[in-house]
Design a protein around this motif. Sequence first.
Motif, PDB file in Angstrom:
ATOM      1  N   GLU A  41       0.836  -1.204   0.000  1.00 32.05           N
ATOM      2  CA  GLU A  41       0.000   0.000   0.000  1.00 32.05           C
ATOM      3  C   GLU A  41       0.867   1.249   0.000  1.00 32.05           C
ATOM      4  O   GLU A  41       2.034   1.224   0.416  1.00 32.05           O
ATOM      5  N   MET A  42       0.263   2.369  -0.452  1.00 33.17           N
ATOM      6  CA  MET A  42       0.979   3.636  -0.546  1.00 33.17           C
ATOM      7  C   MET A  42       0.049   4.778  -0.162  1.00 33.17           C
ATOM      8  O   MET A  42      -1.139   4.755  -0.487  1.00 33.17           O
ATOM      9  N   VAL A  43       0.623   5.775   0.533  1.00 30.95           N
ATOM     10  CA  VAL A  43      -0.108   6.992   0.871  1.00 30.95           C
ATOM     11  C   VAL A  43       0.778   8.187   0.536  1.00 30.95           C
ATOM     12  O   VAL A  43       1.995   8.052   0.370  1.00 30.95           O
ATOM     13  N   MET A  44       0.166   9.379   0.438  1.00 28.48           N
ATOM     14  CA  MET A  44       0.923  10.603   0.205  1.00 28.48           C
ATOM     15  C   MET A  44       0.811  11.487   1.438  1.00 28.48           C
ATOM     16  O   MET A  44      -0.294  11.708   1.956  1.00 28.48           O
ATOM     17  N   ASP A  45       1.952  12.000   1.925  1.00 27.08           N
ATOM     18  CA  ASP A  45       1.905  12.850   3.111  1.00 27.08           C
ATOM     19  C   ASP A  45       1.698  14.307   2.726  1.00 27.08           C
ATOM     20  O   ASP A  45       1.581  14.657   1.544  1.00 27.08           O
ATOM     21  N   SER A  46       1.646  15.177   3.728  1.00 31.66           N
ATOM     22  CA  SER A  46       1.335  16.584   3.480  1.00 31.66           C
ATOM     23  C   SER A  46       2.452  17.312   2.748  1.00 31.66           C
ATOM     24  O   SER A  46       2.242  18.415   2.235  1.00 31.66           O
ATOM     25  N   LYS A  47       3.630  16.704   2.659  1.00 34.70           N
ATOM     26  CA  LYS A  47       4.744  17.286   1.913  1.00 34.70           C
ATOM     27  C   LYS A  47       4.823  16.747   0.487  1.00 34.70           C
ATOM     28  O   LYS A  47       5.756  17.074  -0.246  1.00 34.70           O
ATOM     29  N   GLY A  48       3.860  15.919   0.107  1.00 30.20           N
ATOM     30  CA  GLY A  48       3.848  15.370  -1.239  1.00 30.20           C
ATOM     31  C   GLY A  48       4.752  14.176  -1.427  1.00 30.20           C
ATOM     32  O   GLY A  48       4.997  13.749  -2.556  1.00 30.20           O
ATOM     33  N   ARG A  49       5.246  13.599  -0.332  1.00 29.68           N
ATOM     34  CA  ARG A  49       6.084  12.409  -0.427  1.00 29.68           C
ATOM     35  C   ARG A  49       5.190  11.172  -0.501  1.00 29.68           C
ATOM     36  O   ARG A  49       4.141  11.109   0.138  1.00 29.68           O
ATOM     37  N   LEU A  50       5.604  10.182  -1.274  1.00 28.19           N
ATOM     38  CA  LEU A  50       4.844   8.949  -1.460  1.00 28.19           C
ATOM     39  C   LEU A  50       5.459   7.868  -0.582  1.00 28.19           C
ATOM     40  O   LEU A  50       6.615   7.469  -0.767  1.00 28.19           O
ATOM     41  N   ILE A  51       4.684   7.395   0.389  1.00 31.66           N
ATOM     42  CA  ILE A  51       5.165   6.464   1.410  1.00 31.66           C
ATOM     43  C   ILE A  51       4.525   5.108   1.171  1.00 31.66           C
ATOM     44  O   ILE A  51       3.296   4.997   1.088  1.00 31.66           O
ATOM     45  N   MET A  52       5.344   4.068   1.066  1.00 33.85           N
ATOM     46  CA  MET A  52       4.852   2.732   0.722  1.00 33.85           C
ATOM     47  C   MET A  52       5.266   1.716   1.777  1.00 33.85           C
ATOM     48  O   MET A  52       6.380   1.778   2.312  1.00 33.85           O
ATOM     49  N   VAL A  53       4.362   0.774   2.068  1.00 34.16           N
ATOM     50  CA  VAL A  53       4.666  -0.325   2.983  1.00 34.16           C
ATOM     51  C   VAL A  53       4.921  -1.595   2.178  1.00 34.16           C
ATOM     52  O   VAL A  53       4.247  -1.872   1.189  1.00 34.16           O
TER      53      VAL A  53
ATOM     54  N   GLY B 296       4.321  -6.904   6.561  1.00 32.80           N
ATOM     55  CA  GLY B 296       3.841  -5.536   6.420  1.00 32.80           C
ATOM     56  C   GLY B 296       2.803  -5.453   5.321  1.00 32.80           C
ATOM     57  O   GLY B 296       3.055  -5.853   4.184  1.00 32.80           O
ATOM     58  N   HIS B 297       1.623  -4.906   5.638  1.00 32.99           N
ATOM     59  CA  HIS B 297       0.496  -5.031   4.715  1.00 32.99           C
ATOM     60  C   HIS B 297      -0.320  -3.752   4.568  1.00 32.99           C
ATOM     61  O   HIS B 297      -0.626  -3.339   3.453  1.00 32.99           O
ATOM     62  N   GLY B 298      -0.735  -3.145   5.671  1.00 31.61           N
ATOM     63  CA  GLY B 298      -1.624  -1.994   5.624  1.00 31.61           C
ATOM     64  C   GLY B 298      -0.903  -0.710   6.001  1.00 31.61           C
ATOM     65  O   GLY B 298      -0.040  -0.705   6.883  1.00 31.61           O
ATOM     66  N   LEU B 299      -1.267   0.391   5.342  1.00 25.82           N
ATOM     67  CA  LEU B 299      -0.664   1.687   5.644  1.00 25.82           C
ATOM     68  C   LEU B 299      -1.729   2.766   5.506  1.00 25.82           C
ATOM     69  O   LEU B 299      -2.329   2.941   4.446  1.00 25.82           O
ATOM     70  N   THR B 300      -1.954   3.494   6.601  1.00 24.56           N
ATOM     71  CA  THR B 300      -2.933   4.570   6.635  1.00 24.56           C
ATOM     72  C   THR B 300      -2.257   5.823   7.161  1.00 24.56           C
ATOM     73  O   THR B 300      -1.429   5.745   8.072  1.00 24.56           O
ATOM     74  N   ILE B 301      -2.604   6.971   6.589  1.00 22.29           N
ATOM     75  CA  ILE B 301      -2.069   8.242   7.076  1.00 22.29           C
ATOM     76  C   ILE B 301      -3.204   9.064   7.656  1.00 22.29           C
ATOM     77  O   ILE B 301      -4.328   9.056   7.146  1.00 22.29           O
ATOM     78  N   SER B 302      -2.921   9.725   8.774  1.00 26.19           N
ATOM     79  CA  SER B 302      -3.909  10.602   9.398  1.00 26.19           C
ATOM     80  C   SER B 302      -3.194  11.839   9.908  1.00 26.19           C
ATOM     81  O   SER B 302      -1.969  11.877   9.998  1.00 26.19           O
ATOM     82  N   LYS B 303      -3.968  12.836  10.257  1.00 20.82           N
ATOM     83  CA  LYS B 303      -3.416  14.121  10.668  1.00 20.82           C
ATOM     84  C   LYS B 303      -3.750  14.372  12.135  1.00 20.82           C
ATOM     85  O   LYS B 303      -4.894  14.186  12.549  1.00 20.82           O
ATOM     86  N   GLU B 304      -2.751  14.760  12.907  1.00 23.61           N
ATOM     87  CA  GLU B 304      -2.961  15.213  14.281  1.00 23.61           C
ATOM     88  C   GLU B 304      -2.380  16.610  14.385  1.00 23.61           C
ATOM     89  O   GLU B 304      -1.165  16.782  14.432  1.00 23.61           O
ATOM     90  N   GLY B 305      -3.250  17.614  14.391  1.00 21.53           N
ATOM     91  CA  GLY B 305      -2.771  18.985  14.312  1.00 21.53           C
ATOM     92  C   GLY B 305      -2.135  19.208  12.957  1.00 21.53           C
ATOM     93  O   GLY B 305      -2.760  19.031  11.915  1.00 21.53           O
ATOM     94  N   GLU B 306      -0.862  19.579  12.965  1.00 17.75           N
ATOM     95  CA  GLU B 306      -0.127  19.793  11.722  1.00 17.75           C
ATOM     96  C   GLU B 306       0.778  18.620  11.372  1.00 17.75           C
ATOM     97  O   GLU B 306       1.521  18.692  10.396  1.00 17.75           O
TER      98      GLU B 306
END
Length: 352
Positions: free
Chosen positions: A68-80, A108-118
């Motif tokens: 799986e892959m997510v994109m962070d607030s800096k535009g980086r692509l993070i993959m598990v 390693g299988h699941g990847l989720t991104i969430s926001k806490e404050g900034e």
Amino acid sequence: MKTSRRSFIKTTALAGAATVAIPSYGFTILKKPNLLKETIGHGDFTYRVHKEWGNLDRVNTPVKNCHEMVMDSKGRLIMVTDEVKNNIIVYDKSGELLTSWTHNMKSGHGLTISKEGEEDMLFIVDNGGRIIKTTVDGKVLMELPDPRKIGVYESNQHYRPTETAVAPNGDIYVADGYGSDFIIQYNKDGEYIRKFGGRGYEDHQFNTVHGVAIDDRDPNNLTLMCTSRKHNSFKRYTLDGKYLSTIFLPGAFVCRPVIDGENLYAGVCWSRLKYMAQTPNSGFVTILDKNNKVISNPGGKEPIYENGELKMMVQDIPLFHHCHDVCVDEDKNLYICQWNANKAYPIKLERV
């Protein structure tokens, strides 16, 4: 399955691909074509393929399965990945490696991104049973409890989580997709709230609840979108676990739902070909609109509705093996992670 004459001529003319017979399956497919000058998909959702986008040094940054892959607030692509040398690989949008790190997860299988404050937070799932919350550079902040150890599961129930989702209030939803097919809800501190679903054939039950996501396309009515992969469907629930409806996707063994804007994207790990179920190397990507109607199948046949009913969806060209996840960037380009794809790195689909 027979490839359509139009698709066959187009693919062979542009890519020079040869045919390969697979006697054990009884149908003919094409070798993986070079589609860099061809577009795939349908309607307004068509893409140019960049197969080499994510390729890295296999000695220093190997992969087994790109899950799986997510994109962070800096535009980086993070993959598990499930490669213990680098459970997490971080790309820039050009496909260059920024960094990698590991927590020695063999599954390693699941990847989720969430926001806490900034600050961006990651939830990483090892389907052996471990779920950790980390910073984007890998510092472990919390580990969710195993439901077998806190009295949530009976002694004979299995637990092999596959995915998480995080609600705006911080509640965490765990999909036990390879275990007992429950969605387990915790609060932001990891304290158990409830479980719902379970394996079965009732509307409110699952068969392989592989993915889960907060569906915020209607900001006044947030719901939970859950995968029921062997049912070829997504199922919608309230955030407190009440069943609402099913989105049936015949032929498509979908992975997790990915919400972006008005659309829902998903990797299709397998499709059905002729009478076979879960045919190997038959994946594609599916895209649904705000009304949960399929509008494009990159790598798959064009979606067809007859009298409001979606017809069987299958692979069209053998570009993908088993699509496991889709990441969408701000330009609506897609990055496709695959399972069981000969240790392939992600493929980029550039929106055209």
